[in-house]
Design a protein around this motif. Structure first.
Motif, PDB file in Angstrom:
ATOM      1  N   GLU A 153      -0.264   6.764  -3.014  1.00 59.70           N
ATOM      2  CA  GLU A 153       0.268   5.413  -2.853  1.00 59.70           C
ATOM      3  C   GLU A 153       1.508   5.430  -1.953  1.00 59.70           C
ATOM      4  O   GLU A 153       1.672   4.559  -1.091  1.00 59.70           O
ATOM      5  CB  GLU A 153       0.627   4.805  -4.219  1.00 59.70           C
ATOM      6  CG  GLU A 153      -0.535   4.625  -5.177  1.00 59.70           C
ATOM      7  CD  GLU A 153      -1.535   3.595  -4.712  1.00 59.70           C
ATOM      8  OE1 GLU A 153      -1.269   2.878  -3.727  1.00 59.70           O
ATOM      9  OE2 GLU A 153      -2.609   3.498  -5.337  1.00 59.70           O
ATOM     10  N   GLU A 154       2.365   6.406  -2.141  1.00 58.00           N
ATOM     11  CA  GLU A 154       3.568   6.499  -1.313  1.00 58.00           C
ATOM     12  C   GLU A 154       3.206   6.768   0.142  1.00 58.00           C
ATOM     13  O   GLU A 154       3.798   6.184   1.062  1.00 58.00           O
ATOM     14  CB  GLU A 154       4.481   7.594  -1.853  1.00 58.00           C
ATOM     15  CG  GLU A 154       5.117   7.251  -3.212  1.00 58.00           C
ATOM     16  CD  GLU A 154       5.836   8.430  -3.833  1.00 58.00           C
ATOM     17  OE1 GLU A 154       5.708   9.556  -3.301  1.00 58.00           O
ATOM     18  OE2 GLU A 154       6.520   8.226  -4.863  1.00 58.00           O
ATOM     19  N   ILE A 188      -7.202   1.594  -4.108  1.00 55.22           N
ATOM     20  CA  ILE A 188      -5.901   1.479  -4.748  1.00 55.22           C
ATOM     21  C   ILE A 188      -6.140   1.306  -6.237  1.00 55.22           C
ATOM     22  O   ILE A 188      -7.086   0.637  -6.647  1.00 55.22           O
ATOM     23  CB  ILE A 188      -5.099   0.280  -4.180  1.00 55.22           C
ATOM     24  CG1 ILE A 188      -3.655   0.287  -4.703  1.00 55.22           C
ATOM     25  CG2 ILE A 188      -5.773  -1.047  -4.502  1.00 55.22           C
ATOM     26  CD1 ILE A 188      -2.759  -0.736  -4.009  1.00 55.22           C
ATOM     27  N   ARG A 225      -5.813  -4.653   4.597  1.00 50.61           N
ATOM     28  CA  ARG A 225      -5.366  -3.358   5.110  1.00 50.61           C
ATOM     29  C   ARG A 225      -6.216  -2.868   6.277  1.00 50.61           C
ATOM     30  O   ARG A 225      -5.775  -2.016   7.050  1.00 50.61           O
ATOM     31  CB  ARG A 225      -5.424  -2.314   3.998  1.00 50.61           C
ATOM     32  CG  ARG A 225      -4.290  -2.364   2.998  1.00 50.61           C
ATOM     33  CD  ARG A 225      -4.498  -1.305   1.932  1.00 50.61           C
ATOM     34  NE  ARG A 225      -3.346  -1.136   1.078  1.00 50.61           N
ATOM     35  CZ  ARG A 225      -3.242  -0.211   0.124  1.00 50.61           C
ATOM     36  NH1 ARG A 225      -4.267   0.599  -0.110  1.00 50.61           N
ATOM     37  NH2 ARG A 225      -2.161  -0.107  -0.612  1.00 50.61           N
ATOM     38  N   ARG A 265       3.504  -2.909  -6.435  1.00 46.04           N
ATOM     39  CA  ARG A 265       3.943  -3.435  -5.137  1.00 46.04           C
ATOM     40  C   ARG A 265       4.818  -4.683  -5.318  1.00 46.04           C
ATOM     41  O   ARG A 265       5.567  -5.043  -4.407  1.00 46.04           O
ATOM     42  CB  ARG A 265       2.732  -3.804  -4.277  1.00 46.04           C
ATOM     43  CG  ARG A 265       1.832  -2.651  -3.915  1.00 46.04           C
ATOM     44  CD  ARG A 265       0.551  -3.135  -3.231  1.00 46.04           C
ATOM     45  NE  ARG A 265       0.815  -3.797  -1.966  1.00 46.04           N
ATOM     46  CZ  ARG A 265       0.673  -5.089  -1.750  1.00 46.04           C
ATOM     47  NH1 ARG A 265       0.304  -5.890  -2.739  1.00 46.04           N
ATOM     48  NH2 ARG A 265       0.919  -5.612  -0.565  1.00 46.04           N
ATOM     49  N   GLY A 276      -1.158   0.921  -8.922  1.00 43.51           N
ATOM     50  CA  GLY A 276      -0.596   0.932  -7.576  1.00 43.51           C
ATOM     51  C   GLY A 276      -0.498  -0.465  -6.992  1.00 43.51           C
ATOM     52  O   GLY A 276       0.453  -0.793  -6.273  1.00 43.51           O
ATOM     53  N   ARG A 320       0.180   8.505  -7.386  1.00 45.15           N
ATOM     54  CA  ARG A 320       1.456   8.039  -6.849  1.00 45.15           C
ATOM     55  C   ARG A 320       1.746   8.665  -5.490  1.00 45.15           C
ATOM     56  O   ARG A 320       2.287   8.012  -4.595  1.00 45.15           O
ATOM     57  CB  ARG A 320       2.582   8.364  -7.838  1.00 45.15           C
ATOM     58  CG  ARG A 320       3.948   7.871  -7.397  1.00 45.15           C
ATOM     59  CD  ARG A 320       4.947   8.060  -8.511  1.00 45.15           C
ATOM     60  NE  ARG A 320       4.987   9.441  -8.966  1.00 45.15           N
ATOM     61  CZ  ARG A 320       5.576   9.832 -10.091  1.00 45.15           C
ATOM     62  NH1 ARG A 320       6.145   8.944 -10.877  1.00 45.15           N
ATOM     63  NH2 ARG A 320       5.583  11.101 -10.440  1.00 45.15           N
ATOM     64  N   ARG A 353       0.357   5.989   1.581  1.00 48.10           N
ATOM     65  CA  ARG A 353      -0.299   4.802   2.121  1.00 48.10           C
ATOM     66  C   ARG A 353       0.724   3.732   2.467  1.00 48.10           C
ATOM     67  O   ARG A 353       0.589   3.036   3.481  1.00 48.10           O
ATOM     68  CB  ARG A 353      -1.307   4.263   1.095  1.00 48.10           C
ATOM     69  CG  ARG A 353      -2.169   3.103   1.604  1.00 48.10           C
ATOM     70  CD  ARG A 353      -2.841   3.450   2.910  1.00 48.10           C
ATOM     71  NE  ARG A 353      -3.918   2.544   3.249  1.00 48.10           N
ATOM     72  CZ  ARG A 353      -4.258   2.227   4.490  1.00 48.10           C
ATOM     73  NH1 ARG A 353      -3.571   2.703   5.508  1.00 48.10           N
ATOM     74  NH2 ARG A 353      -5.274   1.426   4.733  1.00 48.10           N
ATOM     75  N   THR A 354       1.772   3.593   1.654  1.00 47.05           N
ATOM     76  CA  THR A 354       2.817   2.611   1.942  1.00 47.05           C
ATOM     77  C   THR A 354       3.493   2.914   3.267  1.00 47.05           C
ATOM     78  O   THR A 354       3.725   2.009   4.092  1.00 47.05           O
ATOM     79  CB  THR A 354       3.856   2.596   0.806  1.00 47.05           C
ATOM     80  OG1 THR A 354       3.206   2.202  -0.407  1.00 47.05           O
ATOM     81  CG2 THR A 354       4.982   1.623   1.108  1.00 47.05           C
ATOM     82  N   ARG A 355       3.808   4.193   3.481  1.00 39.57           N
ATOM     83  CA  ARG A 355       4.440   4.569   4.760  1.00 39.57           C
ATOM     84  C   ARG A 355       3.495   4.318   5.926  1.00 39.57           C
ATOM     85  O   ARG A 355       3.904   3.813   6.983  1.00 39.57           O
ATOM     86  CB  ARG A 355       4.855   6.047   4.721  1.00 39.57           C
ATOM     87  CG  ARG A 355       6.000   6.340   3.774  1.00 39.57           C
ATOM     88  CD  ARG A 355       6.678   7.659   4.103  1.00 39.57           C
ATOM     89  NE  ARG A 355       5.796   8.794   3.925  1.00 39.57           N
ATOM     90  CZ  ARG A 355       5.659   9.473   2.789  1.00 39.57           C
ATOM     91  NH1 ARG A 355       6.356   9.087   1.717  1.00 39.57           N
ATOM     92  NH2 ARG A 355       4.858  10.512   2.707  1.00 39.57           N
ATOM     93  N   LEU A 383       1.053   2.163   6.045  1.00 41.20           N
ATOM     94  CA  LEU A 383       0.859   0.722   6.234  1.00 41.20           C
ATOM     95  C   LEU A 383       2.014   0.097   7.012  1.00 41.20           C
ATOM     96  O   LEU A 383       1.807  -0.835   7.801  1.00 41.20           O
ATOM     97  CB  LEU A 383       0.703   0.032   4.884  1.00 41.20           C
ATOM     98  CG  LEU A 383      -0.680   0.120   4.242  1.00 41.20           C
ATOM     99  CD1 LEU A 383      -0.651  -0.471   2.837  1.00 41.20           C
ATOM    100  CD2 LEU A 383      -1.725  -0.595   5.088  1.00 41.20           C
ATOM    101  N   ASP A 384       3.221   0.580   6.794  1.00 37.00           N
ATOM    102  CA  ASP A 384       4.354   0.089   7.590  1.00 37.00           C
ATOM    103  C   ASP A 384       4.097   0.353   9.070  1.00 37.00           C
ATOM    104  O   ASP A 384       4.352  -0.510   9.926  1.00 37.00           O
ATOM    105  CB  ASP A 384       5.651   0.779   7.147  1.00 37.00           C
ATOM    106  CG  ASP A 384       6.112   0.316   5.778  1.00 37.00           C
ATOM    107  OD1 ASP A 384       5.665  -0.760   5.344  1.00 37.00           O
ATOM    108  OD2 ASP A 384       6.903   1.039   5.142  1.00 37.00           O
TER     109      ASP A 384
END
Length: 744
Positions: free
Chosen positions: A583-584, A338, A175, A346, A342, A580, A586-588, A590-591
């Motif tokens: 995590e959500e 993380i 990451r 994935r 989490g 959560r 961070r996912t956005r 990371l994209d």
């Protein structure tokens, strides 16, 4: 609600799998006549069918010398269908998992076979390698000492065996990669989890951390020396559950006099004193941690093992080190983290295996949308599980326990005694030696000898005293027919664990594959479980022999355990509600980061924001040089702002429970703060990136222009605060109040 009511844990219908396996039996003769190449083709073309089962059974027999039982193939099919399977000890979960991993791989999906430690990851990968090779599949394994090249090669295999923490640490390092070539871990596809209840539930909320900018830890030896002089009941008090400690008025006066300050005018000093007091009064050496090789090493309570790479939050860790007069370990700024939950959510597909899944069936469904398939043993279990032997006091229990061990050992029957912590294992061993016995001790202090100790634990006359190390993942074989004639392995528990699954895991060391065996637990009214979760209850009176046989006593012990399990589930649920959100986000993020790392999104953003400056820099150098610099600028500020974001939310979470005093929902308030904070994060990344781009000097390194990354990074797991957060303590108080109300 209707579905939840109808689908009880363990209710996965395995009848279709059993019919498939039965059909595979009719294909055995045909499979024996096929070459390995023909068997591979047969399996690959029919994954999940009777042909697949017949083919992999034959390949396993030829390559491993192990012919899977029908129940193992049923477990394989259940995992291939995305379930967690419950299979008893000694039923061959490792082989069933390997067959399932091969099935996923033959479908073209990469599989991470997730283990609980490095030893098991390597053992299982090497053990199953001949089978995988015959199936034309590649297998690799990862350990803590693996290099980046070794990790990259292992992840490139069809099946990769690894400790869950190593997979998480690789993700965290990837990451923060600033060069696509530096990443090691591909996009996840299938997680096949061994000891699934331990990984998916018990350790789900444990954060894995990547830290940077290391420096010396906060040294607080003077505070440790100060609190050593304080006395419980006079200078400080503990709460009813023994999870919090606070100074009395006299204690405050003593501390202020020693430090020469007005304590509460110095918040930082208050924190240092409280941490030292927690370390002194609430954390016990050889129970919560051991000291080995000059370091404080935490003990995982659910496994009885040293929790490798695990530590408490920095301030508490330093306080314990000061208490033990050790040099402080390194600390650093958290760059990213993380939770294990989490990490595992994935994966598009999750399945797993364990000996105790039904008890956490609701948790698996709630947090992972997983169901449990219960697989019957190949041979019926004939182990005798005695009712608990309950005593009024700890001393009564300890005397009866020692008497029973002496009596049973005299018959030659092998005995495994499961204790609750390191200190108890050593204390019991000392008592047994005083009675002329020579027990072998297995605990976190001598874990290197584990394999040899377990190998002898089922022999005639063996006497093994162990922590929970021997309660999970070990297979104790009876040493001789004479041992079977004596009744097999006797398992004795010195007390009930907060989780019934840990008790069941300990029991499961006896009675493998239809062997005889017996288990019994010794409990007292002064055990920590009862004191913590039923502090106001009194056990019925004992009979003349000192033992309590009233059924109400057994009920209370079970009730305390159910309360403990319920409280821990609620804390898990509460923790996930908060994590959560991050995590959500961070996912956005990371994209967005991937578009920058692997593409030109960074250069495009800065060119759009500062077109004239961009063109000016291109004329000074080249399009490629400016695009590369732009990529590194945006990546630096994205990572830096995320670190700040984590810090902000850590502070917010610490005090959010106070909003309940204003009749507000803490989780709703937390979520209400989360969205604007994320918008501010994106704005700050853009603001800082454009400012750095405006001032960019292409002839100088970015590190000299205020964009220096940590010179070193390191990883560890943060053990949850052993006393719980303030909010966790609120949950416990509420549960205690509800218990009191029901009692009234």
């Amino acid at each position: 609600m209707i579905r939840r009511f109808l689908e009880k844990p363990g209710s996965v219908d395995i009848a279709p799998f059993e019919r498939t396996v039965a059909a595979a039996g009719a294909l055995a003769d045909r499979a024996r006549d096929l070459s390995l190449e023909e068997l591979r083709e047969m399996a690959a073309a029919n994954v999940g069918s009777a042909e697949f089962c017949a083919a992999v059974r034959e390949v396993a027999d030829r390559t491993l010398g192990e012919r899977p039982f029908d129940v193992q193939l049923v477990g394989t099919l259940a995992m291939l269908s995305g379930n967690v399977v419950e299979m008893a000890t000694g039923e061959g979960k490792t082989l069933a998992g390997a067959l399932a991993a091969a099935g996923f791989a033959l479908r073209g999906k990469s599989v991470h076979a997730i283990s609980v430690n490095d030893y098991l990851a390597r053992r299982d990968a090497e053990w199953m390698a001949p089978f995988y090779t015959a199936m034309n599949l590649t297998v690799g394994w990862i350990a803590e000492a693996s290099t980046a090249e070794e990790r990259r090669a292992a992840y490139a295999c069809d099946i990769t065996y690894a400790n869950v923490s190593e997979i998480g640490f690789d993700l965290l390092r990837d990451r923060l990669a600033t060069d696509p070539e530096a990443t090691v871990q591909p996009v996840p596809q299938v997680a096949l989890v061994d000891e699934a209840d331990s990984v998916l539930v018990d350790e789900a909320r444990v954060p894995l951390v990547l830290a940077g900018a290391t420096d010396a830890g906060a040294a607080v030896p003077e505070m440790a020396a100060l609190v050593r002089r304080l006395s419980r009941g006079y200078h400080f008090e503990l709460d009813d559950e023994g999870r919090n400690v606070f100074l009395t008025a006299k204690g405050t006066d003593t501390v202020e006099s020693a430090l020469g300050i007005s304590l509460y005018d110095h918040p930082g000093t208050v924190t240092e004193v409280n941490l030292a007091l927690h370390a002194h009064a609430l954390l016990v050496r050889d129970v919560d941690y051991i000291v080995r090789d000059g370091r404080v090493q935490l003990v995982n309570p659910s496994r009885g093992r040293v929790a490798q790479l695990q530590r408490w939050p920095d301030g508490l860790q330093a306080a314990v080190e000061a208490k033990e007069k050790l040099a402080p370990s390194d600390t650093g700024e958290i760059l990213d983290s993380i939770t294990i939950q989490g990490l595992l959510t994935r994966y598009p597909e999750i399945c797993g295996m364990t000996g105790t899944a039904v008890a956490v069936g609701e948790n698996l469904r709630e947090f992972y949308q997983l169901k449990v398939a219960v697989i019957a043993p190949n041979r019926p279990c004939v182990r005798e599980d005695e009712p608990d032997r309950i005593y009024p006091s700890l001393i009564d229990k300890e005397l009866a326990l020692a008497d029973e061990i002496v009596a049973q050992h005299a018959t030659g029957r092998p005995i495994l005694i499961g204790t609750l912590d390191v200190a108890e294992s050593e204390s019991l061993a000392k008592e047994l030696r005083s009675r002329g016995l020579e027990p072998v001790v297995l605990n976190a202090k001598n874990d290197a000898e584990e394999a040899a100790i377990i190998a002898r634990a089922g022999e005639l006359g063996a006497l093994t005293v162990s922590t929970q190390m021997a309660g999970r993942g070990t297979d104790i074989r009876l040493g001789s027919p004479e041992v079977a004639e004596l009744g097999g392995l006797l398992v004795i528990g010195t007390g009930r664990h907060p989780s019934s699954r840990l008790d069941d895991q300990l029991r499961g060391r006896s009675g493998r594959q239809g062997d005889p065996g017996r288990s019994v637990f010794f409990v007292s009214g002064e055990d920590d479980l009862l004191k913590a979760y039923l502090p106001e209850e009194t056990l019925p009176k004992a009979e003349k022999d000192g033992r309590i046989r009233d059924k109400q006593a057994a009920y209370l012990v079970g009730h305390a355990q159910r309360i403990a399990e319920g409280v821990n589930t609620e804390i898990h649920r509460n923790t996930w509600r908060y994590t959560r959100v991050l995590e959500e986000q961070r996912t956005r993020l990371l994209d967005h980061r991937d578009r920058i790392l692997y593409g030109d999104a960074g250069a495009e953003a800065l060119r759009d924001a500062r077109p004239e400056r961009y063109q000016e820099l291109v004329e000074q150098s080249s399009e490629e040089a400016v695009a590369a610099a732009a990529r590194q600028i945006v990546l630096f500020h994205l990572d830096r702002c995320w670190t700040d974001h984590l810090g902000y939310f850590a502070d917010l979470r610490e005090g959010i429970h106070l909003r309940a005093l204003g009749r507000l929902s803490p989780i709703d308030e937390f979520n209400r703060e989360a969205l604007p904070a994320y918008r501010k994060l994106l704005e700050e990344i853009e603001k800082r990136s454009t400012a750095s781009f405006d001032a960019l000097d292409l002839s100088a390194p970015l590190a000299e222009q205020g964009m220096k990354r940590p010179s070193a990074t390191w990883t560890y797991l943060v053990s949850e605060n052993p006393f719980g957060s303030d909010w966790d303590r609120v949950l416990r108080r509420v549960s205690s109040a509800l218990r009191g109300r029901k009692k009234g």
